[in-house]
Design a protein around this motif. Sequence first.
Motif, mmCIF file in Angstrom:
data_model
loop_
_atom_site.group_PDB
_atom_site.id
_atom_site.type_symbol
_atom_site.label_atom_id
_atom_site.label_comp_id
_atom_site.label_asym_id
_atom_site.label_seq_id
_atom_site.Cartn_x
_atom_site.Cartn_y
_atom_site.Cartn_z
ATOM 1 N N VAL A 1 8.638 -2.989 -0.623
ATOM 2 C CA VAL A 1 8.734 -2.218 -1.872
ATOM 3 C C VAL A 1 9.187 -3.108 -3.039
ATOM 4 O O VAL A 1 8.936 -2.806 -4.191
ATOM 5 C CB VAL A 1 9.656 -0.967 -1.756
ATOM 6 C CG1 VAL A 1 9.136 0.006 -0.725
ATOM 7 C CG2 VAL A 1 11.077 -1.341 -1.491
ATOM 8 N N TRP B 1 5.330 6.840 5.687
ATOM 9 C CA TRP B 1 6.762 6.937 5.999
ATOM 10 C C TRP B 1 7.460 7.883 5.024
ATOM 11 O O TRP B 1 8.361 8.621 5.412
ATOM 12 C CB TRP B 1 7.415 5.547 5.924
ATOM 13 C CG TRP B 1 6.944 4.584 6.967
ATOM 14 C CD1 TRP B 1 6.341 4.905 8.155
ATOM 15 C CD2 TRP B 1 7.014 3.155 6.935
ATOM 16 N NE1 TRP B 1 6.031 3.765 8.853
ATOM 17 C CE2 TRP B 1 6.435 2.671 8.130
ATOM 18 C CE3 TRP B 1 7.497 2.230 6.017
ATOM 19 C CZ2 TRP B 1 6.335 1.306 8.424
ATOM 20 C CZ3 TRP B 1 7.410 0.883 6.322
ATOM 21 C CH2 TRP B 1 6.831 0.423 7.511
ATOM 22 N N SER B 2 7.006 7.853 3.762
ATOM 23 C CA SER B 2 7.606 8.758 2.764
ATOM 24 C C SER B 2 7.296 10.204 3.123
ATOM 25 O O SER B 2 8.158 11.090 3.020
ATOM 26 C CB SER B 2 7.060 8.458 1.363
ATOM 27 O OG SER B 2 7.332 7.144 1.005
ATOM 28 N N ASN C 1 13.362 -1.937 3.063
ATOM 29 C CA ASN C 1 11.988 -2.391 3.281
ATOM 30 C C ASN C 1 11.679 -3.497 2.269
ATOM 31 O O ASN C 1 11.772 -3.295 1.062
ATOM 32 C CB ASN C 1 11.058 -1.176 3.065
ATOM 33 C CG ASN C 1 9.591 -1.534 3.184
ATOM 34 O OD1 ASN C 1 9.165 -2.609 2.787
ATOM 35 N ND2 ASN C 1 8.831 -0.620 3.718
ATOM 36 N N PHE D 1 1.002 -3.055 1.943
ATOM 37 C CA PHE D 1 1.605 -1.869 1.315
ATOM 38 C C PHE D 1 0.644 -1.366 0.262
ATOM 39 O O PHE D 1 -0.285 -2.099 -0.102
ATOM 40 C CB PHE D 1 2.997 -2.223 0.730
ATOM 41 C CG PHE D 1 3.003 -3.311 -0.308
ATOM 42 C CD1 PHE D 1 2.767 -3.035 -1.655
ATOM 43 C CD2 PHE D 1 3.229 -4.650 0.035
ATOM 44 C CE1 PHE D 1 2.771 -4.036 -2.621
ATOM 45 C CE2 PHE D 1 3.230 -5.655 -0.936
ATOM 46 C CZ PHE D 1 2.998 -5.345 -2.254
ATOM 47 N N PRO D 2 0.739 -0.190 -0.278
ATOM 48 C CA PRO D 2 1.782 0.821 -0.046
ATOM 49 C C PRO D 2 1.347 1.950 0.911
ATOM 50 O O PRO D 2 2.049 2.930 1.016
ATOM 51 C CB PRO D 2 1.985 1.390 -1.452
ATOM 52 C CG PRO D 2 0.623 1.347 -2.077
ATOM 53 C CD PRO D 2 -0.045 0.135 -1.492
ATOM 54 N N LYS E 1 13.209 3.471 7.438
ATOM 55 C CA LYS E 1 12.159 2.465 7.289
ATOM 56 C C LYS E 1 11.937 2.058 5.839
ATOM 57 O O LYS E 1 11.407 0.979 5.562
ATOM 58 C CB LYS E 1 10.838 3.014 7.853
ATOM 59 C CG LYS E 1 10.789 3.005 9.367
ATOM 60 C CD LYS E 1 9.362 3.066 9.830
ATOM 61 C CE LYS E 1 9.204 2.671 11.276
ATOM 62 N NZ LYS E 1 9.306 1.244 11.499
ATOM 63 N N LEU E 2 12.325 2.953 4.927
ATOM 64 C CA LEU E 2 12.019 2.697 3.519
ATOM 65 C C LEU E 2 13.140 1.970 2.784
ATOM 66 O O LEU E 2 12.900 1.102 1.974
ATOM 67 C CB LEU E 2 11.696 4.024 2.817
ATOM 68 C CG LEU E 2 10.388 4.654 3.321
ATOM 69 C CD1 LEU E 2 10.273 6.092 2.866
ATOM 70 C CD2 LEU E 2 9.193 3.847 2.843
ATOM 71 N N GLU F 1 3.962 2.732 3.499
ATOM 72 C CA GLU F 1 5.154 3.336 2.878
ATOM 73 C C GLU F 1 4.881 4.806 2.536
ATOM 74 O O GLU F 1 5.796 5.634 2.548
ATOM 75 C CB GLU F 1 5.556 2.576 1.604
ATOM 76 C CG GLU F 1 6.272 1.252 1.830
ATOM 77 C CD GLU F 1 5.378 0.157 2.386
ATOM 78 O OE1 GLU F 1 4.138 0.268 2.253
ATOM 79 O OE2 GLU F 1 5.914 -0.800 2.972
ATOM 80 N N ILE G 1 6.818 4.105 -4.802
ATOM 81 C CA ILE G 1 7.428 2.808 -4.462
ATOM 82 C C ILE G 1 8.572 2.491 -5.452
ATOM 83 O O ILE G 1 9.637 2.021 -5.050
ATOM 84 C CB ILE G 1 6.358 1.679 -4.496
ATOM 85 C CG1 ILE G 1 5.228 1.978 -3.498
ATOM 86 C CG2 ILE G 1 6.974 0.309 -4.214
ATOM 87 C CD1 ILE G 1 5.614 1.965 -2.060
#
Length: 376
Positions: A79, A64-65, A76, A57-58, A72-73, A61, A102
């Motif tokens: 995070v 996905w954001s 998760n 990460f991130p 998915k977030l 993420e 995050i």
Amino acid sequence: MGQILLKVCKAIILSRIQPDIEFKRELSRLSGSQLNMCMQCGNCSAVCSLAPAERPFPRKEMVWSGWGLKEKLIGNVDVWLCHQCGDCSSYCPREVKPADVIASIRQMSYQYYAKPGFMAKLVNKPAWLPVAIAIPVVVIILILTMAGSFKIPDGPVDYSAFFPHGWLNSTFSAITLLFYGLASWGIGSFWKDMKKQTPAREGGNGRLPLFKVLGEILTHSNFSACGSRPARKIAHMLLFFGFGLLVLVTLYAIWASITHNYPLPFLSPFKIAGNVASLMIVTGLGIMVSQRLINKEVFGKSSYSDWMLLISIAVLTLSGTFVELARFGNWAIAYHLYFFHLVAVWFVIMYLPFTKLGHIFYRTTALLYARSIGRK
Ligand code: SF4
Ligand code: SF4
């Protein structure tokens, strides 16, 4: 032809990944990040000292954001492995603030899992603050009225003559148990979602490594890994251990009030421990607040929930100290201060699962899950 192909590809992708535009908007608002600016360079994952080698990460993420992939977030596990050192934001060439993103996903997660859902709104939206304060005020007034002690007594300050400790302790304990019971239901859903989204692919024996995680939490070893901000570790440790000590002292005080060994004398070891705990908390809070105000670039956007947590803990600690001073000094406003302190206790302890302080539960659960599947 190219345009048509692009549209077809987009339609296929959208039909498979189901973006949540409202979620993306809210995430962007909370984090203050222009999510679409991320160019997926991967710098953030490369500099993060806590990111595992497998699927770090991130960066993932962030993509996905950008797509608004709420599914998915939320739930998760990664995070919650982030300890918000801010290194990724410092090295992001597009200033997309991944650390803030995050942190905002964590905030949206504990609000998502809050049960009942309106409790998250109550303590995390400024518009609901008057109601959040009014609830404990009304309950305490009701308790005083029902116990028939709603009249300030004459003579030296004696809190137990005005506040029926038996009634207060039993009501506060019952409501705390109710709220924490509901919180465990939300945490159960969080666990199920983590299992669905991050199945055990990296080994792990599936056992819950309770002592290992406890060791990580007590030593704050993950804060040490984020070595670039050592003051954060010191502040967090002061707050963590100060708060823990204060809870123990409060439990003893409740027991003492039941066994009529109350109030505690000024030189009681428990009273001294309580004062040391208050000092630790105030010092930790002072470091945190000054860091947030001085290092705005690093700490990024401080949300209402961030400030609410810091202010409510400060109010709880300071009001407790003034209640003690008022008793020894026989201040005229001693009973009013005690009333105010009880509202602060409600705000911090009873609302805990729905505020940022709820990360005590969520982070511990995520660490347990991550270590049980071998995610380091
Ligand atoms: S958030 Fe920044 S550092 Fe991370 S992938 Fe995107 S552009 Fe690169
Ligand atoms: S804030 Fe620190 S721990 Fe969190 S993702 Fe960024 S670099 Fe990693």
